[in-house]
Design an enzyme around this catalytic site. Structure first.
Site, PDB file in Angstrom:
ATOM      1  N   HIS A 249       0.837  -1.198   0.000  1.00  0.00           N
ATOM      2  CA  HIS A 249       0.000   0.000   0.000  1.00  0.00           C
ATOM      3  C   HIS A 249       0.870   1.246   0.000  1.00  0.00           C
ATOM      4  O   HIS A 249       1.809   1.351   0.767  1.00  0.00           O
ATOM      5  CB  HIS A 249      -0.907   0.030   1.238  1.00  0.00           C
ATOM      6  CG  HIS A 249      -2.089  -0.871   1.115  1.00  0.00           C
ATOM      7  ND1 HIS A 249      -3.163  -0.785   1.944  1.00  0.00           N
ATOM      8  CD2 HIS A 249      -2.357  -1.867   0.250  1.00  0.00           C
ATOM      9  CE1 HIS A 249      -4.060  -1.695   1.598  1.00  0.00           C
ATOM     10  NE2 HIS A 249      -3.588  -2.370   0.582  1.00  0.00           N
TER      11      HIS A 249
ATOM     12  N   TYR B 155      -8.866   5.516   7.902  1.00  0.00           N
ATOM     13  CA  TYR B 155      -8.974   5.870   9.319  1.00  0.00           C
ATOM     14  C   TYR B 155     -10.015   6.983   9.424  1.00  0.00           C
ATOM     15  O   TYR B 155      -9.793   8.083   8.900  1.00  0.00           O
ATOM     16  CB  TYR B 155      -7.642   6.385   9.855  1.00  0.00           C
ATOM     17  CG  TYR B 155      -6.575   5.325  10.043  1.00  0.00           C
ATOM     18  CD1 TYR B 155      -5.792   4.875   8.988  1.00  0.00           C
ATOM     19  CD2 TYR B 155      -6.342   4.784  11.312  1.00  0.00           C
ATOM     20  CE1 TYR B 155      -4.812   3.906   9.180  1.00  0.00           C
ATOM     21  CE2 TYR B 155      -5.356   3.818  11.513  1.00  0.00           C
ATOM     22  CZ  TYR B 155      -4.597   3.387  10.447  1.00  0.00           C
ATOM     23  OH  TYR B 155      -3.628   2.440  10.641  1.00  0.00           O
TER      24      TYR B 155
ATOM     25  N   PRO C 235      -3.401   0.539  19.269  1.00  0.00           N
ATOM     26  CA  PRO C 235      -3.213  -0.007  17.921  1.00  0.00           C
ATOM     27  C   PRO C 235      -3.331   0.985  16.772  1.00  0.00           C
ATOM     28  O   PRO C 235      -3.032   0.632  15.632  1.00  0.00           O
ATOM     29  CB  PRO C 235      -4.320  -1.067  17.819  1.00  0.00           C
ATOM     30  CG  PRO C 235      -5.371  -0.622  18.768  1.00  0.00           C
ATOM     31  CD  PRO C 235      -4.661   0.067  19.882  1.00  0.00           C
TER      32      PRO C 235
ATOM     33  N   LYS D  95       1.560  -0.384  15.151  1.00  0.00           N
ATOM     34  CA  LYS D  95       2.983  -0.447  15.462  1.00  0.00           C
ATOM     35  C   LYS D  95       3.465  -1.629  16.298  1.00  0.00           C
ATOM     36  O   LYS D  95       4.669  -1.924  16.336  1.00  0.00           O
ATOM     37  CB  LYS D  95       3.395   0.845  16.219  1.00  0.00           C
ATOM     38  CG  LYS D  95       3.405   2.062  15.355  1.00  0.00           C
ATOM     39  CD  LYS D  95       4.564   2.032  14.385  1.00  0.00           C
ATOM     40  CE  LYS D  95       4.463   3.055  13.297  1.00  0.00           C
ATOM     41  NZ  LYS D  95       4.717   2.557  11.980  1.00  0.00           N
TER      42      LYS D  95
ATOM     43  N   TYR E 271       4.543   6.331  10.018  1.00  0.00           N
ATOM     44  CA  TYR E 271       3.680   5.212   9.635  1.00  0.00           C
ATOM     45  C   TYR E 271       4.456   4.142   8.858  1.00  0.00           C
ATOM     46  O   TYR E 271       4.309   2.951   9.111  1.00  0.00           O
ATOM     47  CB  TYR E 271       2.474   5.706   8.813  1.00  0.00           C
ATOM     48  CG  TYR E 271       1.336   4.714   8.815  1.00  0.00           C
ATOM     49  CD1 TYR E 271       0.273   4.847   9.716  1.00  0.00           C
ATOM     50  CD2 TYR E 271       1.339   3.624   7.964  1.00  0.00           C
ATOM     51  CE1 TYR E 271      -0.753   3.929   9.742  1.00  0.00           C
ATOM     52  CE2 TYR E 271       0.303   2.695   7.986  1.00  0.00           C
ATOM     53  CZ  TYR E 271      -0.731   2.847   8.875  1.00  0.00           C
ATOM     54  OH  TYR E 271      -1.751   1.924   8.913  1.00  0.00           O
TER      55      TYR E 271
HETATM   56  P1  FAD Z   1       2.724 -12.097  21.289  1.00  0.00           P
HETATM   57  O1  FAD Z   1       2.278 -12.090  19.888  1.00  0.00           O
HETATM   58  O2  FAD Z   1       1.754 -11.787  22.362  1.00  0.00           O
HETATM   59  O3  FAD Z   1       3.370 -13.523  21.556  1.00  0.00           O
HETATM   60  C1  FAD Z   1       3.665 -13.993  22.851  1.00  0.00           C
HETATM   61  C2  FAD Z   1       3.620 -15.515  22.848  1.00  0.00           C
HETATM   62  O4  FAD Z   1       3.994 -15.996  24.137  1.00  0.00           O
HETATM   63  C3  FAD Z   1       2.220 -16.044  22.574  1.00  0.00           C
HETATM   64  O5  FAD Z   1       2.288 -17.052  21.600  1.00  0.00           O
HETATM   65  C4  FAD Z   1       1.774 -16.572  23.926  1.00  0.00           C
HETATM   66  O6  FAD Z   1       0.864 -17.664  23.800  1.00  0.00           O
HETATM   67  C5  FAD Z   1       3.095 -16.998  24.536  1.00  0.00           C
HETATM   68  N1  FAD Z   1       3.115 -17.065  25.999  1.00  0.00           N
HETATM   69  C6  FAD Z   1       2.472 -16.247  26.877  1.00  0.00           C
HETATM   70  N2  FAD Z   1       2.748 -16.635  28.144  1.00  0.00           N
HETATM   71  C7  FAD Z   1       3.577 -17.696  28.060  1.00  0.00           C
HETATM   72  C8  FAD Z   1       4.198 -18.529  29.032  1.00  0.00           C
HETATM   73  N3  FAD Z   1       4.023 -18.331  30.332  1.00  0.00           N
HETATM   74  N4  FAD Z   1       4.991 -19.535  28.600  1.00  0.00           N
HETATM   75  C9  FAD Z   1       5.185 -19.743  27.263  1.00  0.00           C
HETATM   76  N5  FAD Z   1       4.614 -18.984  26.305  1.00  0.00           N
HETATM   77  C10 FAD Z   1       3.824 -17.969  26.699  1.00  0.00           C
HETATM   78  N6  FAD Z   1       0.673  -4.493  15.624  1.00  0.00           N
HETATM   79  C11 FAD Z   1       1.092  -3.977  14.430  1.00  0.00           C
HETATM   80  O7  FAD Z   1       2.315  -3.773  14.271  1.00  0.00           O
HETATM   81  N7  FAD Z   1       0.234  -3.669  13.418  1.00  0.00           N
HETATM   82  C12 FAD Z   1      -1.091  -3.873  13.543  1.00  0.00           C
HETATM   83  O8  FAD Z   1      -1.818  -3.648  12.582  1.00  0.00           O
HETATM   84  C13 FAD Z   1      -1.591  -4.402  14.803  1.00  0.00           C
HETATM   85  N8  FAD Z   1      -2.903  -4.640  14.989  1.00  0.00           N
HETATM   86  C14 FAD Z   1      -3.315  -5.288  16.125  1.00  0.00           C
HETATM   87  C15 FAD Z   1      -4.649  -5.580  16.247  1.00  0.00           C
HETATM   88  C16 FAD Z   1      -5.090  -6.256  17.396  1.00  0.00           C
HETATM   89  C17 FAD Z   1      -6.565  -6.574  17.511  1.00  0.00           C
HETATM   90  C18 FAD Z   1      -4.174  -6.644  18.425  1.00  0.00           C
HETATM   91  C19 FAD Z   1      -4.628  -7.388  19.662  1.00  0.00           C
HETATM   92  C20 FAD Z   1      -2.835  -6.332  18.300  1.00  0.00           C
HETATM   93  C21 FAD Z   1      -2.386  -5.655  17.171  1.00  0.00           C
HETATM   94  N9  FAD Z   1      -1.046  -5.343  16.994  1.00  0.00           N
HETATM   95  C22 FAD Z   1      -0.638  -4.736  15.835  1.00  0.00           C
HETATM   96  C23 FAD Z   1      -0.071  -5.693  18.024  1.00  0.00           C
HETATM   97  C24 FAD Z   1       0.691  -6.988  17.724  1.00  0.00           C
HETATM   98  O9  FAD Z   1      -0.240  -8.030  17.460  1.00  0.00           O
HETATM   99  C25 FAD Z   1       1.623  -7.372  18.889  1.00  0.00           C
HETATM  100  O10 FAD Z   1       2.419  -6.263  19.188  1.00  0.00           O
HETATM  101  C26 FAD Z   1       2.506  -8.583  18.578  1.00  0.00           C
HETATM  102  O11 FAD Z   1       1.747  -9.769  18.634  1.00  0.00           O
HETATM  103  C27 FAD Z   1       3.662  -8.716  19.558  1.00  0.00           C
HETATM  104  O12 FAD Z   1       4.374  -9.903  19.323  1.00  0.00           O
HETATM  105  P2  FAD Z   1       5.098 -10.660  20.503  1.00  0.00           P
HETATM  106  O13 FAD Z   1       5.729 -11.861  19.886  1.00  0.00           O
HETATM  107  O14 FAD Z   1       5.967  -9.729  21.277  1.00  0.00           O
HETATM  108  O15 FAD Z   1       3.941 -11.074  21.507  1.00  0.00           O
HETATM  109  C1  DHB Z   2      -4.883  -3.026  11.346  1.00  0.00           C
HETATM  110  C2  DHB Z   2      -4.712  -2.821  12.683  1.00  0.00           C
HETATM  111  C3  DHB Z   2      -4.319  -1.594  13.131  1.00  0.00           C
HETATM  112  O1  DHB Z   2      -4.122  -1.379  14.442  1.00  0.00           O
HETATM  113  C4  DHB Z   2      -4.100  -0.538  12.250  1.00  0.00           C
HETATM  114  O2  DHB Z   2      -3.734   0.679  12.712  1.00  0.00           O
HETATM  115  C5  DHB Z   2      -4.267  -0.755  10.906  1.00  0.00           C
HETATM  116  C6  DHB Z   2      -4.643  -2.009  10.454  1.00  0.00           C
HETATM  117  C7  DHB Z   2      -5.300  -4.349  10.869  1.00  0.00           C
HETATM  118  O3  DHB Z   2      -5.519  -5.242  11.715  1.00  0.00           O
HETATM  119  O4  DHB Z   2      -5.416  -4.543   9.657  1.00  0.00           O
END
Ligand code: FAD
Ligand code: DHB
Length: 395
Positions: free
Chosen positions: A75, A204, A296, A300, A387
């Site tokens: 995009h 947005y 969100p 990021k 962004y």
């Molecule tokens: P996580 O993905 O949370 O992974 C942690 C892992 O550890 C999981 O698999 C969990 O099961 C495991 N775990 C937890 N506790 C334990 C334990 N005690 N022992 C062993 N394993 C364990 N970010 C963006 O950059 N762009 C977006 O568009 C965006 N949109 C989002 C939309 C939503 C609805 C949500 C909820 C989040 C969004 N995010 C977005 C944020 C992004 O999803 C997270 O920042 C990302 O998942 C972080 O990755 P991580 O590996 O640090 O943590």
């Molecule tokens: C999505 C999530 C976000 O938080 C955002 O700012 C843009 C897109 C998504 O899940 O597609």
């Protein structure tokens, strides 16, 4: 008790734990990943969708970007919609050619799991009773149970990649970490719908009834969000009500039409800004959501997790190849500089686009902010460069 030994013990098979394990493998450093959920659960957890320019580049460079290049959507901008009119922010024009990649987090997780297993990597799913020991010693340990049997991994360092609710951060003694936290009086109700996206790029929308976001996962699947109460009861949101609210909040003077289809997934997420300083204690290092959460709106969270992994894997490379502890010592400082900038951007996007309970004065301020961003090249550039992702720190 079965005992294992590796260089880096990684807690959590989310994007940060899996990417770290992959990059370490390319550097010849061994790791074991333990995860308390099943492989199937991790591969189907619907989360982020937007990858920064540098994140997508890093994935390609380290050999896990093939499917993303084929199936991801590049995009070149986003739409800011307010007063029922669209304003386009064109990224390449404002950032010297950069764009973003729309690719689901769970697809990336699938690609990373496949790459680790193909390369003989060890990921232990479905573990429980995970605990960390000896964090201040030279050989910290991770204990856990799998199928009721006790295991222990001895390692040189532990990577806490277990997200916001994991056990790594709480394993650090009280008083070591300084916590910064801000909560918001709203959340997001998110849906996945089996329908072609109604826009070629993300929209947005700032609206009197509250914020709405139109995103997508593929040419056939739309992802949409509505600002809601953080404690919103999903039972009060039958599909018709969701579509009706989206239609209103995304409507334009030009008569733009929202395409509707079957909703395949629904969820409510709260919003917070959170971080700890430092992101490390003894030989435990925190990465990704274990160390910081952003609201969100700036897309990021996943990208910040990747930025932490980049710094930590380089620090471990310098440690194992040259015996240098310099980057390890600076890990927190380097990461937090980026984290604070991203916190600022995410907070700013969130405040500008949501309906707050602060009253009419702030609603006008937010509209003025949107007018400014969409009329000043300098302000639009500031949005665009954040962004698409600020440049990675030189290491
Ligand atoms: P996580 O993905 O949370 O992974 C942690 C892992 O550890 C999981 O698999 C969990 O099961 C495991 N775990 C937890 N506790 C334990 C334990 N005690 N022992 C062993 N394993 C364990 N970010 C963006 O950059 N762009 C977006 O568009 C965006 N949109 C989002 C939309 C939503 C609805 C949500 C909820 C989040 C969004 N995010 C977005 C944020 C992004 O999803 C997270 O920042 C990302 O998942 C972080 O990755 P991580 O590996 O640090 O943590
Ligand atoms: C999505 C999530 C976000 O938080 C955002 O700012 C843009 C897109 C998504 O899940 O597609």
């Amino acid at each position: 008790m079965e005992r294992m030994r590796t260089h880096i013990g990684i807690v959590g098979a989310g994007p940060s734990g899996l990417l770290l394990s992959h990059l370490l493998h390319l550097q010849g450093i061994e790791s074991i990943v333990i995860e308390n959920r099943s492989r199937e659960y991790c591969e189907n957890r619907i989360r982020a969708g937007v990858l920064e320019h540098g994140t997508a580049e890093l994935l390609v460079e380290c050999g896990v970007g093939e499917r993303m290049k084929r199936e991801g959507l590049v995009h070149e901008g986003i739409y800011l919609r307010y007063r029922r009119q669209d304003h386009h922010i064109h990224f390449p024009e404002l950032t010297g050619g950069k764009s973003i990649m729309v690719y689901s987090q769970h697809e990336l997780v699938r690609d990373l799991i496949a790459a680790r297993l193909r390369d003989g990597g060890q990921i232990v799913f479905d573990v429980d009773a995970v605990a960390l020991h000896g964090l201040e010693s030279n050989s910290p340990r991770i204990s856990f149970q799998k199928d009721g049997k006790p295991f222990e991994i001895a390692c040189d360092f532990i990577a806490g990649c277990d997200g916001f609710h994991g056990i790594s951060r709480p394993s650090i003694p009280a008083g070591v970490l300084r916590t910064y936290e801000e909560s918001y009086p709203f959340g997001w109700l998110g849906i996945l719908a089996q329908v072609a996206p109604s826009s070629t790029e993300l929209v947005y929308s700032n609206h009197d009834r509250g914020f709405a976001l139109l995103s997508m996962r593929s040419p056939e699947v739309s992802r949409l969000y509505l600002q809601c109460d953080p404690e919103e009861d999903l039972n009060e949101w039958p599909d018709d009500r969701i579509w009706s609210e989206l239609r209103q909040r995304l409507s334009t003077e030009g008569g733009w039409k929202l395409k509707e289809g079957p909703i395949t997934q629904k969820g409510v997420t709260g919003m917070r800004s959170f971080l700890v300083d430092p992101m490390q204690f003894g030989r435990l290092y925190l990465l990704g959501d274990a160390a910081h959460i952003v609201p969100p709106t700036g897309a990021k969270g996943l990208n910040l997790a990747v930025a932490d992994v980049r710094v930590f894997s380089a620090a471990l490379d310098a440690f194992y190849k040259k015996g240098s502890r310099d980057l390890l010592a600076r890990y927190s400082k380097i990461c937090l500089q980026r984290v604070w900038k991203v916190q600022r951007f995410s907070w700013w996007m969130t405040s500008m686009l949501h309906k707050s309970n602060q009253g009419e004065f702030f609603e006008q301020i937010h509209l003025a902010e949107l007018d400014y961003v969409t009329s000043s090249r300098a302000a639009a550039t500031a949005l665009a460069e954040n962004y698409v992702g600020l440049p990675f720190e030189p290491l």
